[in-house]
Design an enzyme around this catalytic site. Structure first.
Site, PDB file in Angstrom:
ATOM      1  N   ARG A  42       0.832  -1.212   0.000  1.00  0.00           N
ATOM      2  CA  ARG A  42       0.000   0.000   0.000  1.00  0.00           C
ATOM      3  C   ARG A  42       0.864   1.259   0.000  1.00  0.00           C
ATOM      4  O   ARG A  42       0.434   2.333  -0.400  1.00  0.00           O
ATOM      5  CB  ARG A  42      -0.953  -0.012   1.199  1.00  0.00           C
ATOM      6  CG  ARG A  42      -2.381   0.224   0.773  1.00  0.00           C
ATOM      7  CD  ARG A  42      -3.405   0.070   1.871  1.00  0.00           C
ATOM      8  NE  ARG A  42      -2.945   0.518   3.146  1.00  0.00           N
ATOM      9  CZ  ARG A  42      -3.052  -0.183   4.280  1.00  0.00           C
ATOM     10  NH1 ARG A  42      -3.610  -1.364   4.275  1.00  0.00           N
ATOM     11  NH2 ARG A  42      -2.596   0.308   5.419  1.00  0.00           N
TER      12      ARG A  42
ATOM     13  N   TYR B 280     -16.693  14.523 -18.378  1.00  0.00           N
ATOM     14  CA  TYR B 280     -16.954  13.094 -18.176  1.00  0.00           C
ATOM     15  C   TYR B 280     -18.101  12.947 -17.175  1.00  0.00           C
ATOM     16  O   TYR B 280     -17.994  13.390 -16.030  1.00  0.00           O
ATOM     17  CB  TYR B 280     -15.694  12.382 -17.702  1.00  0.00           C
ATOM     18  CG  TYR B 280     -15.946  10.930 -17.396  1.00  0.00           C
ATOM     19  CD1 TYR B 280     -16.477  10.090 -18.361  1.00  0.00           C
ATOM     20  CD2 TYR B 280     -15.692  10.412 -16.148  1.00  0.00           C
ATOM     21  CE1 TYR B 280     -16.742   8.759 -18.080  1.00  0.00           C
ATOM     22  CE2 TYR B 280     -15.949   9.085 -15.858  1.00  0.00           C
ATOM     23  CZ  TYR B 280     -16.485   8.270 -16.836  1.00  0.00           C
ATOM     24  OH  TYR B 280     -16.756   6.964 -16.549  1.00  0.00           O
TER      25      TYR B 280
ATOM     26  N   ASP C 181      -8.256  17.448 -16.483  1.00  0.00           N
ATOM     27  CA  ASP C 181      -8.448  16.084 -16.979  1.00  0.00           C
ATOM     28  C   ASP C 181      -7.924  16.063 -18.411  1.00  0.00           C
ATOM     29  O   ASP C 181      -8.552  16.610 -19.331  1.00  0.00           O
ATOM     30  CB  ASP C 181      -9.928  15.694 -16.922  1.00  0.00           C
ATOM     31  CG  ASP C 181     -10.171  14.253 -17.384  1.00  0.00           C
ATOM     32  OD1 ASP C 181      -9.319  13.722 -18.120  1.00  0.00           O
ATOM     33  OD2 ASP C 181     -11.221  13.690 -17.029  1.00  0.00           O
TER      34      ASP C 181
ATOM     35  N   LYS D 171      -7.150   4.708 -20.625  1.00  0.00           N
ATOM     36  CA  LYS D 171      -7.359   5.117 -22.025  1.00  0.00           C
ATOM     37  C   LYS D 171      -6.037   5.075 -22.802  1.00  0.00           C
ATOM     38  O   LYS D 171      -5.415   4.042 -22.864  1.00  0.00           O
ATOM     39  CB  LYS D 171      -8.014   6.489 -22.062  1.00  0.00           C
ATOM     40  CG  LYS D 171      -9.131   6.682 -21.026  1.00  0.00           C
ATOM     41  CD  LYS D 171     -10.292   5.718 -21.186  1.00  0.00           C
ATOM     42  CE  LYS D 171     -11.382   6.071 -20.177  1.00  0.00           C
ATOM     43  NZ  LYS D 171     -12.413   5.081 -20.012  1.00  0.00           N
TER      44      LYS D 171
HETATM   45  N1  PLP Z   1     -12.113  11.181 -17.357  1.00  0.00           N
HETATM   46  C1  PLP Z   1     -12.435  10.866 -18.622  1.00  0.00           C
HETATM   47  C2  PLP Z   1     -12.303  11.907 -19.695  1.00  0.00           C
HETATM   48  C3  PLP Z   1     -12.895   9.597 -18.936  1.00  0.00           C
HETATM   49  O1  PLP Z   1     -13.232   9.292 -20.213  1.00  0.00           O
HETATM   50  C4  PLP Z   1     -13.006   8.626 -17.897  1.00  0.00           C
HETATM   51  C5  PLP Z   1     -13.510   7.267 -18.189  1.00  0.00           C
HETATM   52  O2  PLP Z   1     -14.183   7.031 -19.163  1.00  0.00           O
HETATM   53  C6  PLP Z   1     -12.648   8.984 -16.597  1.00  0.00           C
HETATM   54  C7  PLP Z   1     -12.196  10.272 -16.362  1.00  0.00           C
HETATM   55  C8  PLP Z   1     -12.718   7.994 -15.456  1.00  0.00           C
HETATM   56  O3  PLP Z   1     -11.682   7.084 -15.550  1.00  0.00           O
HETATM   57  P1  PLP Z   1     -11.800   5.530 -15.130  1.00  0.00           P
HETATM   58  O4  PLP Z   1     -12.850   4.907 -16.000  1.00  0.00           O
HETATM   59  O5  PLP Z   1     -10.414   5.020 -15.365  1.00  0.00           O
HETATM   60  O6  PLP Z   1     -12.194   5.502 -13.686  1.00  0.00           O
END
Ligand code: PLP
Length: 377
Positions: free
Chosen positions: A52, A104, A173, A198
């Site tokens: 951890r 998102y 993000d 991604k």
């Molecule tokens: N931010 C964006 C732009 C995303 O497309 C996603 C997931 O689709 C996330 C955050 C969240 O990430 P995770 O699915 O790895 O938890």
């Protein structure tokens, strides 16, 4: 040549030129151990005694990502959502968060949930996000650029200046720019976030999130402590797969960008479409910002607004034969998704919107497939 002088493609392909000191292995070993032995002086050999608190496979992935984003340090988490909400957890009670309406959707929904519980106060903003920042009150400005699934492009440097003037931090993000085409920290952001699920991993087989900090400050120390006490770092096997994915990041990302640009151009005046939303097209409302800020391609993400309704857009997705009808983005394979189905009836996303994550396949196969599916609309 030090890692500092190496260019990002070299850093990614060689994972910071690191080889295994014990064996000379070029491919990094994977450290699965949850516990680490102490020596005769009862000291640990590395700066952790328990998984951890970290492990060498995790640290190699974190150091590589910090170098690619030109940050001071990185923390990896078991999902993107976990990473975002550990950062939010560093805010004081009822701390004011400004975020875009178009982002998102799961992160937006959870911010709204935290607001309803009184944990934060929240302003969801339109394109002019800077005007909703309240000096002395706003603690976190959160932006996503280009943002899901309308692909609005936000001027990171301008928002960073506004956030800092008001005493807030800026988190970006940057999942869809993948450290390749935009480096938010160099434009003034304090934290850059990636769903490494991604492009960074790039093979649709790892779930993970990263926070990369401009500085190793008090907040970073709190994040590190919080992760070790209340959560967990990304597990070693996922870190190892992520490292394997990062090696090819630049070639994958550039191929996706090239394919996406060709597809956007090909379909931009198609009779079955109202609009193709892609930051690389000159009719995109923030194309000028995109040209300035996206220095190595306009990404692999785009949306089509079809001349049809909810059911027609779903049928279009189901008619695709090469592009897969699935959620997520940033993998080698192209994906199409009817966002309204996924986000639900309260979502602001238009009924006729289909989101594409363009992969690295032969672009002519993708164009032919989209053409045949459009013929069914
Ligand atoms: N931010 C964006 C732009 C995303 O497309 C996603 C997931 O689709 C996330 C955050 C969240 O990430 P995770 O699915 O790895 O938890």
């Amino acid at each position: 040549m030090s890692n500092h002088q190496r260019r990002p493609e070299t850093i990614a392909a060689q994972l910071l030129h690191a080889t295994d000191a014990a064996t000379g292995a070029v491919v990094p070993p994977i450290h699965l151990s949850t516990t680490f032995v102490r020596d005769a002086n009862y000291e640990t050999l590395i700066p952790t005694d328990y998984q951890r608190g970290g492990n060498p496979t995790l640290w190699q992935a974190e150091e590589t990502l910090a170098a690619l984003e030109k940050g001071a340090a990185c923390l990896l988490y078991p999902s993107g959502m976990a990473a975002i909400f550990q950062l939010v957890e560093t805010l004081p009670m009822r701390g004011h968060v400004v975020a875009p309406n178009n982002m998102y959707y799961a992160a937006r929904l959870w911010l709204q949930k935290l607001e309803a519980k009184g944990r934060i106060t929240l302003t969801l903003a339109g394109l002019d996000i800077a005007s909703t920042i309240v000096p002395g009150k706003t603690k976190l400005v959160w932006i996503e650029t280009p943002s899901n699934p309308m692909w609005d492009v936000t001027d990171i440097a301008a928002v960073a200046t506004a956030a800092h003037k008001a005493g807030a931090i800026l988190g970006v993000d940057a999942t869809t720019t993948a450290a390749v085409t935009t480096q938010p920290l160099t434009l003034g952001a304090d934290y850059v976030f990636h769903s490494v699920t991604k492009y960074l991993n790039g093979h649709s087989d790892v779930l993970g999130g990263a926070l990369i900090a401009a500085q190793k400050d008090e907040r970073f120390a709190e994040l590190l402590l919080m992760r070790g006490k209340t959560s967990a770092p990304l597990a070693p096997f996922e870190c190892w797969l992520l490292l394997r994915g990062i090696r090819t990041l630049y070639v994958r990302y550039r191929q996706s960008c090239n394919n996406a640009m060709a597809i956007a151009r090909h379909f931009s005046n198609h009779p079955k479409l109202q609009n193709v939303i892609y930051p690389g097209l000159s009719n995109h409302p923030q194309h000028d910002i995109a040209k300035r800020q996206m220095t190595d391609g306009f990404g692999g993400m785009m949306s089509f607004l079809l001349n049809t309704d909810f059911a027609g857009a779903r049928n279009f997705c189901a008619s695709l034969k090469v592009v897969l009808a699935a959620t997520s983005l940033g993998g080698t394979e192209s994906l199409a998704e009817h966002r309204k189905t996924v986000e639900g009836p309260t979502s602001p996303v238009p009924d006729n919107l289909v989101r594409f994550s363009i992969g690295i396949e032969n672009v002519n196969d993708l164009i032919a497939d989209i053409e045949q599916a459009l013929a069914t609309v």
